[in-house]
Design an enzyme around this catalytic site. Sequence first.
Site, PDB file in Angstrom:
ATOM      1  N   GLU A  48      11.430   9.661 -14.895  1.00 26.21           N
ATOM      2  CA  GLU A  48      11.974  10.663 -14.633  1.00 26.21           C
ATOM      3  C   GLU A  48      12.244  10.786 -13.233  1.00 26.21           C
ATOM      4  OE1 GLU A  48       8.943  11.177 -18.047  1.00 26.21           O
ATOM      5  OE2 GLU A  48       8.995   9.857 -16.202  1.00 26.21           O
TER       6      GLU A  48
ATOM      7  N   GLY B  27       0.701  -1.310  -0.045  1.00 25.91           N
ATOM      8  CA  GLY B  27       0.108   0.242   0.088  1.00 25.91           C
ATOM      9  C   GLY B  27       0.848   1.229  -0.209  1.00 25.91           C
TER      10      GLY B  27
ATOM     11  N   SER C 114       1.632   3.644  -3.383  1.00 22.06           N
ATOM     12  CA  SER C 114       1.091   4.512  -4.483  1.00 22.06           C
ATOM     13  C   SER C 114      -0.261   4.999  -4.245  1.00 22.06           C
ATOM     14  CB  SER C 114       1.130   4.142  -5.842  1.00 22.06           C
ATOM     15  OG  SER C 114       2.411   3.805  -6.048  1.00 22.06           O
TER      16      SER C 114
ATOM     17  N   GLU D  94      13.538  -4.202  -4.319  1.00 20.62           N
ATOM     18  CA  GLU D  94      12.836  -4.382  -5.530  1.00 20.62           C
ATOM     19  C   GLU D  94      13.702  -4.763  -6.559  1.00 20.62           C
ATOM     20  OE1 GLU D  94       8.239  -2.634  -5.514  1.00 20.62           O
ATOM     21  OE2 GLU D  94       9.783  -1.306  -5.825  1.00 20.62           O
TER      22      GLU D  94
END
Length: 381
Positions: free
Chosen positions: A361, A115, A117, A234
């Site tokens: 970005e 949980g 984004s 990750e």
Amino acid sequence: MDFRTTPQDDAFREDARAWLTTHLARQPPDWERELGRGGWIGIGWPGGATYGNRTATLTQQVVWAEEYARAEAPARTGHIGENLLAPTLIAHGTPEQKNRFLPPIARGEELWCQGYSEPGAGSDLAGIRTTARRAGDGTYRVTGQKIWTSLAHEADWCFVLARTEEGSRRHHGLSFLLVPMDQPGRVEVRPIRQMTGTSEFNEVFFDGAEARAEHLVGGEGNGWQVAMSLLALERGVSTLAQQVGFTRELEHIITLATTGDARADPALREQLVKQWAELKVMRWNALRTLGGSGDAGAPSVAKLLWGGWHRRLGELAMGVRGAAGTVGPADWSEPSPYELDPLQHLFLFTRADTIYGGSDEIQRTIIAERVLGLPREVRVP
């Protein structure tokens, strides 16, 4: 680090390959529990044997990841708990939290989702608005919305980054909470239908959902540090398995190109060679990073490399397919919406590769500021 295999590694590979061959042939109904019974979950956890896992060196973890991908074993529903939450608890959790949550993950019994984004805070994670307020009964009450939540529709638990300090901004006042998903009326999961026609992601709505105070990880207000520690995981060993999957996709496209009309197109031939060479570079970069030779920007470099590479592979697949790649199945009696073929799915899904998991970005900004020492980006209040 020397990644040449030892006789022990070779024996481990044979053991892994034999186990996968035998157990995949049985087609067990609950694959995660089957992995747990075999001791294959959490083989890289420090002190993992305490929780019933096998133990493996770093090179053996790479071997397992590669053999798993080569065997085309089922997609892991326990990945988030095993590879993200568990190492985070080992690093930041209390003994009670480790004893409560690590054994069920190792057995494949409890599934997790992430949980992080939110609709207004995707790559800019510090902008989250979900709140968690301390109640008088020893719980926090979580209220807010999360989005792009993989496996939320199957998960038993969700680790949630929320604001526990009223009026806090950016990365201050955040906490890392473990929230049970089975709370009817307080936790709602809505699948997000994508342009591929599938729904791998979800929206999750928390309306006063309860999280026990003893399930606060790392202390109140320290959520940003815990969350950043987790995100670094990750880009670990699982990237090697990901690259084995990439190799299979590329080999399939090369086969199509060499047996069809695309072999006469010099531009497509050049792109195929380029994709092949870049995949080799990604592998060696991943091994270098795992061996401790990377810098602070290594995870961002890895994400930039594979995100752009995989998206270009999807585009290349359509180039090799030609006009046939733009149409549906030959049998138009199939009900609408029809199923995409694997390469059509690859093309559409990879459009998001440079966005999810931290957009290009954001990754470039991290490299610029934290590695190159360039002036920080101006933040608009």
